[in-house]
Design a protein around this motif. Structure first.
Motif, PDB file in Angstrom:
ATOM      1  N   ARG A  23      63.759  56.766  -7.103  1.00 46.52           N
ATOM      2  CA  ARG A  23      63.209  56.674  -8.455  1.00 46.52           C
ATOM      3  C   ARG A  23      61.856  57.390  -8.449  1.00 46.52           C
ATOM      4  O   ARG A  23      61.096  57.280  -7.484  1.00 46.52           O
ATOM      5  CB  ARG A  23      63.052  55.221  -8.904  1.00 46.52           C
ATOM      6  N   PHE A  24      61.587  58.119  -9.538  1.00 47.82           N
ATOM      7  CA  PHE A  24      60.365  58.912  -9.631  1.00 47.82           C
ATOM      8  C   PHE A  24      59.761  58.736 -11.017  1.00 47.82           C
ATOM      9  O   PHE A  24      60.419  58.983 -12.023  1.00 47.82           O
ATOM     10  CB  PHE A  24      60.686  60.391  -9.379  1.00 47.82           C
ATOM     11  N   TRP A  25      58.502  58.267 -11.074  1.00 46.27           N
ATOM     12  CA  TRP A  25      57.802  58.061 -12.335  1.00 46.27           C
ATOM     13  C   TRP A  25      56.922  59.271 -12.630  1.00 46.27           C
ATOM     14  O   TRP A  25      56.089  59.675 -11.805  1.00 46.27           O
ATOM     15  CB  TRP A  25      56.951  56.798 -12.270  1.00 46.27           C
ATOM     16  N   PHE A  26      57.109  59.845 -13.824  1.00 42.71           N
ATOM     17  CA  PHE A  26      56.407  61.068 -14.177  1.00 42.71           C
ATOM     18  C   PHE A  26      54.895  60.884 -14.270  1.00 42.71           C
ATOM     19  O   PHE A  26      54.124  61.725 -13.810  1.00 42.71           O
ATOM     20  CB  PHE A  26      56.916  61.601 -15.524  1.00 42.71           C
ATOM     21  N   ALA A  27      54.434  59.815 -14.905  1.00 42.62           N
ATOM     22  CA  ALA A  27      53.017  59.662 -15.249  1.00 42.62           C
ATOM     23  C   ALA A  27      52.106  59.733 -14.032  1.00 42.62           C
ATOM     24  O   ALA A  27      51.102  60.463 -14.031  1.00 42.62           O
ATOM     25  CB  ALA A  27      52.793  58.358 -16.006  1.00 42.62           C
ATOM     26  N   ASP A  28      52.440  58.976 -13.000  1.00 42.79           N
ATOM     27  CA  ASP A  28      51.569  58.949 -11.821  1.00 42.79           C
ATOM     28  C   ASP A  28      52.219  59.592 -10.596  1.00 42.79           C
ATOM     29  O   ASP A  28      51.716  59.424  -9.475  1.00 42.79           O
ATOM     30  CB  ASP A  28      51.160  57.511 -11.491  1.00 42.79           C
ATOM     31  N   GLN A  29      53.319  60.323 -10.811  1.00 43.23           N
ATOM     32  CA  GLN A  29      53.990  61.034  -9.714  1.00 43.23           C
ATOM     33  C   GLN A  29      54.371  60.088  -8.576  1.00 43.23           C
ATOM     34  O   GLN A  29      54.287  60.431  -7.394  1.00 43.23           O
ATOM     35  CB  GLN A  29      53.091  62.146  -9.171  1.00 43.23           C
ATOM     36  N   ARG A  30      54.796  58.881  -8.942  1.00 46.57           N
ATOM     37  CA  ARG A  30      55.112  57.866  -7.925  1.00 46.57           C
ATOM     38  C   ARG A  30      56.608  57.884  -7.580  1.00 46.57           C
ATOM     39  O   ARG A  30      57.452  57.934  -8.451  1.00 46.57           O
ATOM     40  CB  ARG A  30      54.698  56.482  -8.432  1.00 46.57           C
ATOM     41  N   TRP A  31      56.880  57.820  -6.283  1.00 48.59           N
ATOM     42  CA  TRP A  31      58.252  57.841  -5.781  1.00 48.59           C
ATOM     43  C   TRP A  31      58.601  56.512  -5.114  1.00 48.59           C
ATOM     44  O   TRP A  31      57.756  55.867  -4.499  1.00 48.59           O
ATOM     45  CB  TRP A  31      58.437  58.942  -4.742  1.00 48.59           C
ATOM     46  N   GLU A  32      59.867  56.151  -5.230  1.00 49.88           N
ATOM     47  CA  GLU A  32      60.464  55.106  -4.400  1.00 49.88           C
ATOM     48  C   GLU A  32      61.766  55.669  -3.854  1.00 49.88           C
ATOM     49  O   GLU A  32      62.463  56.419  -4.550  1.00 49.88           O
ATOM     50  CB  GLU A  32      60.771  53.840  -5.216  1.00 49.88           C
ATOM     51  N   TRP A  33      62.096  55.331  -2.599  1.00 51.40           N
ATOM     52  CA  TRP A  33      63.384  55.772  -2.077  1.00 51.40           C
ATOM     53  C   TRP A  33      63.985  54.705  -1.169  1.00 51.40           C
ATOM     54  O   TRP A  33      63.291  53.816  -0.681  1.00 51.40           O
ATOM     55  CB  TRP A  33      63.285  57.115  -1.370  1.00 51.40           C
ATOM     56  N   SER A  34      65.286  54.777  -0.988  1.00 46.07           N
ATOM     57  CA  SER A  34      65.992  53.806  -0.171  1.00 46.07           C
ATOM     58  C   SER A  34      65.867  54.169   1.303  1.00 46.07           C
ATOM     59  O   SER A  34      65.406  55.265   1.668  1.00 46.07           O
ATOM     60  CB  SER A  34      67.472  53.767  -0.560  1.00 46.07           C
ATOM     61  N   GLU A  35      66.287  53.244   2.150  1.00 40.93           N
ATOM     62  CA  GLU A  35      66.270  53.511   3.587  1.00 40.93           C
ATOM     63  C   GLU A  35      67.134  54.720   3.924  1.00 40.93           C
ATOM     64  O   GLU A  35      66.790  55.520   4.807  1.00 40.93           O
ATOM     65  CB  GLU A  35      66.768  52.274   4.347  1.00 40.93           C
TER      66      GLU A  35
END
Length: 224
Positions: A23-35
């Motif tokens: 998942r990637f949030w545009f506003a703060d360029q924040r990423w989450e990813w799975s193992e």
């Protein structure tokens, strides 16, 4: 993507070893990813926090500019996307990966980012690839196509460019709290139903655009 979906995808892709979600949030360029996504790049779970800079550093030098442009376009247009490129993992090994992203919405229905999958296709036979992608995420491909159709209609009727046409769709989506894809599908269907005299029916088209959300069927409740 759950375990069952991952195993199904692996079989479809001829033994593809890794499929991970992000998942990637545009506003703060924040990423989450799975193992699994971290593993494609050579990292153990929670070993490193994903970031745009980190992912760019892993891109193959010949693909880096193209991937950066694709990401910038995804942020600008907030539409589904699909790219295929090479990455270099922590051991220096090169992987062919496909990144498929769909729209990520907040509680108000506004597009705030992208959510999708990293798919390692290094060992995949080329002949199996398109069939596997068509089965994995056909909605992403269809969504992009219908949005482009709706943009084309707006460009023709109002004499605007592609970016301005998309801003109109995004405005209606935010105003009505209906997904852009759903509005695009309804708009295209409405225009087809109008016949060939589209330009002469500008007033009618204005009405269609401003009331499009009223003709969208309410989503069916999700069973527990």
């Amino acid at each position: 993507m759950g375990q069952r979906e991952r195993e199904t995808a692996r079989r479809m892709l001829g033994g593809c070893p890794d499929i991970g979600n992000f998942r990637f949030w545009f506003a703060d360029q924040r990423w989450e990813w799975s193992e699994e996504a971290a593993g494609i790049f050579g990292y153990a779970p929670d070993e490193v926090e994903p970031s745009t800079e980190l992912l760019q550093n892993h891109q193959h030098p010949d693909d880096r500019q193209r991937v950066a442009e694709a990401l910038a376009d995804a942020i600008e247009t907030a539409t589904p996307f699909c790219t295929r490129h090479r990455i270099i993992d922590t051991e220096g090994e090169t992987h062919d990966v496909i990144v498929i992203g769909d729209q990520l919405f907040d509680e108000q229905g506004t597009v705030v980012g992208s959510a999708g999958y990293f798919i390692d296709v290094t060992e995949t036979l080329e002949g199996n690839l398109q069939e596997a992608l068509d089965d994995l995420l056909p909605d992403v491909i269809d969504a992009r196509a219908v949005i482009e159709q709706a943009k084309g209609v707006l460009m023709f009727v109002y004499g605007v460019n592609a970016d301005q046409a998309f801003r109109v769709l995004r405005w209606r989506s935010q105003e009505t709290n209906v997904k852009i894809r759903t509005l695009a599908e309804q708009l295209v269907a409405d225009v087809v139903g109008m016949g060939g005299a589209l330009v002469q029916q500008r007033t009618r088209f204005d009405h269609l655009l401003l009331t499009i959300h009223q003709r969208v069927a309410p989503p069916e409740p999700v069973a527990d």
